[in-house]
Write a protein that holds these residues in place. Sequence first.
Motif, short mmCIF file in Angstrom:
data_model
loop_
_atom_site.label_atom_id
_atom_site.label_comp_id
_atom_site.label_asym_id
_atom_site.label_seq_id
_atom_site.Cartn_x
_atom_site.Cartn_y
_atom_site.Cartn_z
N ARG A 62 -8.53 8.76 5.93
CA ARG A 62 -9.77 7.99 5.88
C ARG A 62 -10.86 8.70 5.08
N ASP A 65 -12.12 6.55 2.30
CA ASP A 65 -12.99 5.48 2.80
C ASP A 65 -14.38 6.03 3.14
N LEU A 69 -17.96 4.83 1.62
CA LEU A 69 -19.06 4.38 2.47
C LEU A 69 -20.35 5.12 2.15
N LEU A 94 -20.94 1.57 12.02
CA LEU A 94 -19.60 2.04 12.31
C LEU A 94 -19.38 2.18 13.82
N SER A 97 -19.22 -1.31 15.56
CA SER A 97 -18.00 -2.07 15.27
C SER A 97 -16.74 -1.35 15.76
N HIS A 99 -15.41 1.26 14.42
CA HIS A 99 -14.66 1.62 13.23
C HIS A 99 -13.90 2.93 13.45
N ALA A 100 -12.79 3.08 12.72
CA ALA A 100 -11.97 4.30 12.86
C ALA A 100 -12.76 5.56 12.53
N SER A 102 -15.90 6.02 13.28
CA SER A 102 -17.05 6.13 14.17
C SER A 102 -16.92 7.23 15.20
N ASP A 105 -13.45 4.79 18.16
CA ASP A 105 -12.36 3.83 18.07
C ASP A 105 -11.40 4.06 19.24
N SER A 108 -9.09 7.00 19.11
CA SER A 108 -9.68 8.30 18.82
C SER A 108 -9.02 9.44 19.58
#
Length: 202
Positions: A62, A65, A69, A94, A97, A99-100, A102, A105, A108
Amino acid sequence: MPRTGARGGPETRRRIAGIASGMFLERGFDEVTVAEIAREAGVSSVTVFNHFPRKEDLFLDRAFDAGELLRSAVRDRPEGMDALASLRTMTLGLVDSGHALSGVDHRSVPFFRTVADSPALISRAREIVDELERTLAEELAHDPSFDGDPALLAALFMAGYRTVMVATARRLLAGARTEDVVDAHRARFESLFEALRTGLPS
């Protein structure tokens, strides 16, 4: 039996990373070889390394990503919103939502446990934080509307982000439920941005 599919492009990259992550979570990062991942994905080891130059990046996939961001938070923010406010909106978005990236998730805990059990992953995660710091600093430096110190803001933001993430990871690994740490996780991010905006309380 090895899976088949496209040999190149984003779809192959995602598929390889997904297969690798599943194997790492099941057996541990250090117990899985790139050759095994390649076999399971139906590609060669060369193809794996073409997409992921380092084995660690198969699990910490990630990072790309995260960099995108950060760039978008600076480059694509609404007119009239400063960079710090945009970083805050991105970060809290993040969290809200799940998000992975954040830290809250639902996946996690096994992710954090796998990283914590591997010195190689811990070392690479620290390198990624440094790389993201440079990415953010470079983006800020090229933003004509930003009149602060790009390197300083990037360093403070990434250090704060890492501190919040590590604290939450430790709570989750100690047995706290994800839903029980979300509010505190978000509040600490709010405190981070307040400190970046106005300074720490005296």
